[in-house]
Design a protein around this motif. Structure first.
Motif, PDB file in Angstrom:
ATOM      1  N   ASP A 177       0.812  -1.219   0.000  1.00  0.00           N
ATOM      2  CA  ASP A 177       0.000   0.000   0.000  1.00  0.00           C
ATOM      3  C   ASP A 177       0.845   1.269   0.000  1.00  0.00           C
ATOM      4  O   ASP A 177       0.291   2.369  -0.036  1.00  0.00           O
ATOM      5  CB  ASP A 177      -0.932   0.016   1.213  1.00  0.00           C
ATOM      6  CG  ASP A 177      -1.917  -1.147   1.203  1.00  0.00           C
ATOM      7  OD1 ASP A 177      -2.346  -1.535   0.095  1.00  0.00           O
ATOM      8  OD2 ASP A 177      -2.245  -1.670   2.280  1.00  0.00           O
ATOM      9  N   SER A 178       2.155   1.134   0.058  1.00  0.00           N
ATOM     10  CA  SER A 178       3.041   2.303   0.095  1.00  0.00           C
ATOM     11  C   SER A 178       3.336   2.760  -1.329  1.00  0.00           C
ATOM     12  O   SER A 178       4.321   2.353  -1.939  1.00  0.00           O
ATOM     13  CB  SER A 178       4.346   1.962   0.836  1.00  0.00           C
ATOM     14  OG  SER A 178       5.191   3.086   0.906  1.00  0.00           O
ATOM     15  N   ARG A 179       2.464   3.604  -1.872  1.00  0.00           N
ATOM     16  CA  ARG A 179       2.597   4.034  -3.255  1.00  0.00           C
ATOM     17  C   ARG A 179       3.864   4.860  -3.474  1.00  0.00           C
ATOM     18  O   ARG A 179       4.545   4.724  -4.485  1.00  0.00           O
ATOM     19  CB  ARG A 179       1.365   4.848  -3.667  1.00  0.00           C
ATOM     20  CG  ARG A 179       0.047   4.098  -3.553  1.00  0.00           C
ATOM     21  CD  ARG A 179       0.036   2.887  -4.442  1.00  0.00           C
ATOM     22  NE  ARG A 179       0.294   3.217  -5.840  1.00  0.00           N
ATOM     23  CZ  ARG A 179       0.606   2.334  -6.771  1.00  0.00           C
ATOM     24  NH1 ARG A 179       0.744   1.060  -6.446  1.00  0.00           N
ATOM     25  NH2 ARG A 179       0.800   2.714  -8.018  1.00  0.00           N
ATOM     26  N   GLU A 184       1.240   6.856 -11.412  1.00  0.00           N
ATOM     27  CA  GLU A 184       0.984   7.422 -10.089  1.00  0.00           C
ATOM     28  C   GLU A 184       0.994   8.948 -10.131  1.00  0.00           C
ATOM     29  O   GLU A 184       0.189   9.601  -9.453  1.00  0.00           O
ATOM     30  CB  GLU A 184       2.038   6.923  -9.098  1.00  0.00           C
ATOM     31  CG  GLU A 184       1.859   7.412  -7.678  1.00  0.00           C
ATOM     32  CD  GLU A 184       0.555   6.954  -7.046  1.00  0.00           C
ATOM     33  OE1 GLU A 184       0.108   7.610  -6.085  1.00  0.00           O
ATOM     34  OE2 GLU A 184      -0.017   5.941  -7.518  1.00  0.00           O
ATOM     35  N   GLN A 212       6.868   2.523  -3.676  1.00  0.00           N
ATOM     36  CA  GLN A 212       6.849   1.726  -4.903  1.00  0.00           C
ATOM     37  C   GLN A 212       7.265   2.556  -6.112  1.00  0.00           C
ATOM     38  O   GLN A 212       8.045   2.107  -6.952  1.00  0.00           O
ATOM     39  CB  GLN A 212       5.444   1.156  -5.124  1.00  0.00           C
ATOM     40  CG  GLN A 212       5.040   0.090  -4.129  1.00  0.00           C
ATOM     41  CD  GLN A 212       3.632  -0.418  -4.390  1.00  0.00           C
ATOM     42  OE1 GLN A 212       3.114  -0.308  -5.498  1.00  0.00           O
ATOM     43  NE2 GLN A 212       3.001  -0.969  -3.371  1.00  0.00           N
ATOM     44  N   VAL A 213       6.737   3.765  -6.196  1.00  0.00           N
ATOM     45  CA  VAL A 213       7.075   4.638  -7.317  1.00  0.00           C
ATOM     46  C   VAL A 213       8.551   5.001  -7.291  1.00  0.00           C
ATOM     47  O   VAL A 213       9.238   4.977  -8.321  1.00  0.00           O
ATOM     48  CB  VAL A 213       6.199   5.910  -7.272  1.00  0.00           C
ATOM     49  CG1 VAL A 213       6.742   6.974  -8.211  1.00  0.00           C
ATOM     50  CG2 VAL A 213       4.766   5.569  -7.628  1.00  0.00           C
TER      51      VAL A 213
END
Length: 246
Positions: A33-35, A101, A38-39
């Motif tokens: 859930d850590s966008r 994102e 991740q990005v």
């Protein structure tokens, strides 16, 4: 030397990513859930692996025929590192994760507030152009002005983001293309935006590392490398910085 400056910038950016990972683990967050993390990791993989290949190629060409000799290890390093370009996903796919994102964040700003979004976009566009114009810096110190370089890198990312949104909107809404086709036709624009974002993050982390360095001599040396890195980004990204369409 530009490759060395880029390596330093990537070191500080990776430390920043590691700090985000430690914070998420400490707080018990699900990493899926850590966008932001991740990005950042996806963009750093693409940027660092391509930079690795370019650096080794420049070393090979700089040493002439001796670059082929096994004792110089350039050929073995190229064989060992080339796989990372497609490790855990092709680099172009990784950059699409970043761009997706960024566009999602842009869409949230406009959601339910079309007029406010338009006014904000126009204000940001005018402010960006003013901050990167000749009014924003002293011509005697432009080559050593970190603040101007930071503004220029930010400006490039914002211009690419706004223009990509406009292109996709035109293709999907006006020309009635399906989103997948519109996205693929703008793929070069997508990857340029993603790289501009990663360039901005790495440069900001390099700048923060320079400011936080406790030793004066080390800080002065890092400042020179930071300026070199920023100048390299501005030079390589000048079509986007000076608002020339891709």
């Amino acid at each position: 030397m530009p490759h060395l400056a880029t390596t330093l910038a990537l070191v500080f950016a990776c430390r920043y990513a590691g700090g985000l990972l430690d914070e998420d683990i400490f707080q018990g967050k699900e990493l899926v859930d850590s966008r932001l993390l991740q990005v950042l990791v996806a963009g750093l993989q693409a940027y660092s692996t391509w930079e690795n290949i370019r650096c080794l190629q420049d070393c090979r060409e700089g040493t002439g025929g001796m670059g082929y000799m096994m004792e110089n290890r350039i050929s073995s390093l190229k064989c060992d590192t080339d796989v990372f370009v497609t490790f855990e996903g092709d680099n172009v796919v990784m950059l699409q994760v970043v761009a997706r994102e960024l566009l999602a964040q842009h869409a949230k700003q406009w959601e339910g507030r079309l007029l406010v979004g338009l006014l904000r976009s126009w204000a940001e566009s005018g402010g960006d152009k003013l901050r990167t114009s000749f009014l924003a810096f002293n011509t005697d110190t432009i080559s050593s002005n970190l603040t101007f370089l930071l503004k220029a890198v930010n400006f490039r990312e914002r211009v690419l983001q706004r223009s990509l949104v406009a292109r996709i909107y035109y293709k999907v809404v006006t020309k009635k293309e399906d989103f997948f086709s519109a996205w693929n036709s703008c793929l070069h624009h997508v990857t340029s935006l993603a790289l501009a974002h990663i360039h901005r993050v790495t440069f900001e982390q390099f700048f923060l590392a320079v400011r936080c360095c406790p030793d004066g001599d080390d800080r002065a040396l890092l400042m020179k490398f930071c300026l070199l890195y920023g100048t390299k980004l501005v030079f390589e990204g000048k079509p986007g910085i000076w608002n020339i369409n891709i």
